[in-house]
Scaffold this motif. Structure first.
Motif, PDB file in Angstrom:
ATOM      1  N   ILE A  66       2.560 -62.257 -17.644  1.00 37.96           N
ATOM      2  CA  ILE A  66       1.863 -62.260 -15.921  1.00 37.96           C
ATOM      3  C   ILE A  66       2.881 -61.522 -15.516  1.00 37.96           C
ATOM      4  CG2 ILE A  66       1.285 -63.643 -14.109  1.00 37.96           C
ATOM      5  CD1 ILE A  66       0.209 -65.865 -16.291  1.00 37.96           C
ATOM      6  N   PHE A  67       4.124 -62.158 -15.562  1.00 36.94           N
ATOM      7  CA  PHE A  67       5.427 -61.523 -14.877  1.00 36.94           C
ATOM      8  C   PHE A  67       5.344 -60.065 -15.001  1.00 36.94           C
ATOM      9  CE2 PHE A  67       9.587 -59.791 -14.914  1.00 36.94           C
ATOM     10  CZ  PHE A  67       9.931 -59.990 -13.520  1.00 36.94           C
ATOM     11  N   ILE A  68       5.222 -59.602 -16.346  1.00 35.76           N
ATOM     12  CA  ILE A  68       5.527 -58.108 -16.745  1.00 35.76           C
ATOM     13  C   ILE A  68       4.326 -57.223 -16.173  1.00 35.76           C
ATOM     14  CG2 ILE A  68       5.365 -56.415 -18.784  1.00 35.76           C
ATOM     15  CD1 ILE A  68       8.234 -57.712 -18.592  1.00 35.76           C
ATOM     16  N   GLU A  69       3.049 -57.778 -16.115  1.00 35.40           N
ATOM     17  CA  GLU A  69       2.039 -57.212 -15.698  1.00 35.40           C
ATOM     18  C   GLU A  69       2.336 -56.798 -14.028  1.00 35.40           C
ATOM     19  OE1 GLU A  69      -1.553 -59.237 -16.401  1.00 35.40           O
ATOM     20  OE2 GLU A  69      -1.579 -58.971 -18.691  1.00 35.40           O
ATOM     21  N   TRP A  70       2.845 -57.908 -13.433  1.00 38.06           N
ATOM     22  CA  TRP A  70       3.030 -57.654 -11.891  1.00 38.06           C
ATOM     23  C   TRP A  70       4.325 -56.572 -11.792  1.00 38.06           C
ATOM     24  CZ3 TRP A  70       7.923 -58.558  -9.637  1.00 38.06           C
ATOM     25  CH2 TRP A  70       7.947 -58.444  -8.399  1.00 38.06           C
ATOM     26  N   PHE A  71       5.233 -56.716 -12.805  1.00 40.29           N
ATOM     27  CA  PHE A  71       6.422 -55.876 -12.773  1.00 40.29           C
ATOM     28  C   PHE A  71       6.132 -54.533 -12.629  1.00 40.29           C
ATOM     29  CE2 PHE A  71      10.366 -53.938 -13.776  1.00 40.29           C
ATOM     30  CZ  PHE A  71      11.325 -54.139 -12.717  1.00 40.29           C
ATOM     31  N   GLU A  72       5.470 -54.325 -13.708  1.00 35.68           N
ATOM     32  CA  GLU A  72       5.161 -53.021 -13.951  1.00 35.68           C
ATOM     33  C   GLU A  72       4.241 -52.272 -12.967  1.00 35.68           C
ATOM     34  OE1 GLU A  72       2.666 -50.356 -17.649  1.00 35.68           O
ATOM     35  OE2 GLU A  72       2.760 -52.600 -17.906  1.00 35.68           O
ATOM     36  N   LYS A  73       3.211 -52.846 -12.437  1.00 37.79           N
ATOM     37  CA  LYS A  73       2.604 -52.411 -11.303  1.00 37.79           C
ATOM     38  C   LYS A  73       3.470 -51.919 -10.215  1.00 37.79           C
ATOM     39  CE  LYS A  73      -1.138 -53.319  -7.812  1.00 37.79           C
ATOM     40  NZ  LYS A  73      -2.143 -54.529  -7.614  1.00 37.79           N
ATOM     41  N   GLU A  74       4.269 -52.948  -9.899  1.00 35.53           N
ATOM     42  CA  GLU A  74       5.430 -52.711  -8.728  1.00 35.53           C
ATOM     43  C   GLU A  74       6.575 -51.689  -9.196  1.00 35.53           C
ATOM     44  OE1 GLU A  74       5.278 -54.266  -5.616  1.00 35.53           O
ATOM     45  OE2 GLU A  74       3.195 -54.907  -6.508  1.00 35.53           O
ATOM     46  N   PHE A  75       6.734 -51.503 -10.406  1.00 35.03           N
ATOM     47  CA  PHE A  75       7.883 -50.570 -10.477  1.00 35.03           C
ATOM     48  C   PHE A  75       7.286 -48.993 -10.733  1.00 35.03           C
ATOM     49  CE2 PHE A  75      10.648 -48.716 -14.089  1.00 35.03           C
ATOM     50  CZ  PHE A  75      11.318 -48.213 -13.161  1.00 35.03           C
ATOM     51  N   ARG A  76       5.830 -49.098 -11.406  1.00 27.95           N
ATOM     52  CA  ARG A  76       5.353 -47.874 -11.310  1.00 27.95           C
ATOM     53  C   ARG A  76       5.120 -47.030  -9.957  1.00 27.95           C
ATOM     54  NH1 ARG A  76       3.664 -45.755 -16.089  1.00 27.95           N
ATOM     55  NH2 ARG A  76       3.663 -47.008 -17.741  1.00 27.95           N
ATOM     56  N   LEU A  78       7.063 -47.259  -7.369  1.00 24.21           N
ATOM     57  CA  LEU A  78       8.525 -46.769  -7.146  1.00 24.21           C
ATOM     58  C   LEU A  78       8.629 -45.251  -7.931  1.00 24.21           C
ATOM     59  CD1 LEU A  78      10.921 -49.961  -7.132  1.00 24.21           C
ATOM     60  CD2 LEU A  78      10.040 -48.757  -5.189  1.00 24.21           C
ATOM     61  N   LEU A  79       8.301 -45.458  -9.261  1.00 21.78           N
ATOM     62  CA  LEU A  79       8.608 -44.218  -9.828  1.00 21.78           C
ATOM     63  C   LEU A  79       7.663 -43.198  -9.360  1.00 21.78           C
ATOM     64  CD1 LEU A  79       8.432 -45.567 -13.676  1.00 21.78           C
ATOM     65  CD2 LEU A  79      10.594 -44.642 -12.273  1.00 21.78           C
ATOM     66  N   GLN A  80       6.346 -43.480  -8.940  1.00 27.55           N
ATOM     67  CA  GLN A  80       5.520 -42.282  -8.503  1.00 27.55           C
ATOM     68  C   GLN A  80       5.780 -42.046  -6.962  1.00 27.55           C
ATOM     69  OE1 GLN A  80       1.728 -44.254  -8.997  1.00 27.55           O
ATOM     70  NE2 GLN A  80       2.021 -44.156 -11.068  1.00 27.55           N
ATOM     71  N   LYS A  81       6.359 -43.173  -6.273  1.00 28.19           N
ATOM     72  CA  LYS A  81       6.611 -42.515  -4.710  1.00 28.19           C
ATOM     73  C   LYS A  81       7.882 -42.009  -4.582  1.00 28.19           C
ATOM     74  CE  LYS A  81       5.888 -43.637  -0.286  1.00 28.19           C
ATOM     75  NZ  LYS A  81       4.674 -42.951   0.448  1.00 28.19           N
ATOM     76  N   PHE A  82       8.776 -42.156  -5.582  1.00 26.22           N
ATOM     77  CA  PHE A  82      10.119 -41.426  -5.591  1.00 26.22           C
ATOM     78  C   PHE A  82      10.528 -40.807  -6.628  1.00 26.22           C
ATOM     79  CE2 PHE A  82      10.075 -45.284  -2.800  1.00 26.22           C
ATOM     80  CZ  PHE A  82      10.402 -44.535  -1.621  1.00 26.22           C
ATOM     81  N   PRO A  83       9.854 -39.743  -6.954  1.00 30.14           N
ATOM     82  CA  PRO A  83       9.795 -38.843  -8.442  1.00 30.14           C
ATOM     83  C   PRO A  83      11.210 -38.113  -8.331  1.00 30.14           C
ATOM     84  CG  PRO A  83       8.342 -37.529  -6.687  1.00 30.14           C
ATOM     85  CD  PRO A  83       8.805 -39.055  -6.098  1.00 30.14           C
ATOM     86  N   ASP A  84      12.111 -38.038  -7.462  1.00 32.07           N
ATOM     87  CA  ASP A  84      13.307 -37.637  -7.388  1.00 32.07           C
ATOM     88  C   ASP A  84      14.362 -38.567  -7.779  1.00 32.07           C
ATOM     89  OD1 ASP A  84      12.240 -34.953  -7.447  1.00 32.07           O
ATOM     90  OD2 ASP A  84      12.505 -35.093  -5.285  1.00 32.07           O
ATOM     91  N   TYR A  85      14.039 -39.949  -7.778  1.00 31.58           N
ATOM     92  CA  TYR A  85      15.106 -41.014  -7.667  1.00 31.58           C
ATOM     93  C   TYR A  85      15.392 -41.620  -9.203  1.00 31.58           C
ATOM     94  CZ  TYR A  85      15.211 -41.412  -2.682  1.00 31.58           C
ATOM     95  OH  TYR A  85      15.331 -41.296  -1.308  1.00 31.58           O
TER      96      TYR A  85
END
Length: 253
Positions: A66-76, A78-85
């Motif tokens: 359950i935690f991983i599902e939540w974390f993956e959504k939130e982390f993705r 960040l990856l999409q919002k800040f493609p140069d980071y």
């Protein structure tokens, strides 16, 4: 779902992600630049890391899923919002036991050039990793390295991230991190002897070396004068929610 399950899920609903920059000081120009951002979990209940709730979530596979599902959504996001980071994420040794954790790691492997994975210092809860020696033999570092991720050993010298752990995995490490928090109460000259020893090891094996817990200008300057130019801490910037325009870093010069 039991009452305990409901409590665990309710705690997870309080989680959110913040980021703190790891900076490199270019001493010849006396300026600093962000190398990457460490992704950290906070709870809306007190805006701190929810240690107890997190440990309960990773103690059993179902809760970890359950935690991983939540974390993956939130982390993705960040990856999409800040493609140069570039980002660093923390994974507790206990979590490497679970299939869902590896599914998540595989799912972000296409972005491995932007992601560092920090192995935290926590001693695994599960009996499968009852001793440090057992975890040494099953360390995920070599797998992560082959997948292309930057491999990071967090908080060296504490918990299971001992000198022995580092020595046993020299070929699979890209970065070492050490926290000044662990040295509180010691004289500064003693602290710097420890830093010097770990820094020499890092240079010998071509590891990046990051000093965490920088909370004042004097410490930041002293470290720079000793060649310790990769730093992280409240002095530079507190963990914060990334926005389109992030706050300027503090200057020490």
């Amino acid at each position: 779902m039991t009452e305990y399950d409901v409590c665990i899920v309710d705690e997870l609903k309080q989680f959110y992600l913040v980021c703190q920059p790891i900076i490199r000081i270019q001493t010849n120009e006396l300026i600093e630049s962000v190398v990457d951002y460490e992704v950290l979990i906070r709870s809306r209940r007190n805006d701190r890391f929810p240690f107890d709730a997190f440990r309960k979530l990773i103690e059993y596979e179902g809760y970890n899923d359950i935690f991983i599902e939540w974390f993956e959504k939130e982390f993705r996001y960040l990856l999409q919002k800040f493609p140069d980071y570039k980002f660093d994420i923390n994974i507790d040794p206990q979590q490497f036991k679970y299939a869902k954790t590896w599914m998540f790691i595989n799912s972000i492997s296409n972005e491995c050039n932007r992601i560092g994975i920090e192995i935290t210092e926590s001693i695994p809860l599960n009996d499968e990793f009852a001793t440090q020696d057992e975890f040494f033999k099953k360390t995920p570092l070599s797998v992560l390295k082959k997948m292309g991720f930057k491999t990071v050993v967090d908080d060296i010298g504490t918990g299971q991230n001992s000198l022995q752990f580092v020595a046993n995995n020299l070929q699979d490490i890209d970065r070492l991190k050490i926290s000044l928090v662990a040295f509180r109460g010691l004289r500064s000259d003693v602290t710097y002897k420890f830093l010097e020893a770990w820094f020499n090891l890092a240079r010998k094996y071509d590891f990046e070396f990051v000093v965490e817990g920088i909370d004042n200008e004097i410490t930041a300057k002293d470290l720079v004068s000793s060649g310790l130019i990769m730093q992280q801490g409240f002095f530079w910037q507190k963990p914060h929610i990334l926005k389109d325009v992030t706050k300027r870093l503090n200057k020490i010069y």
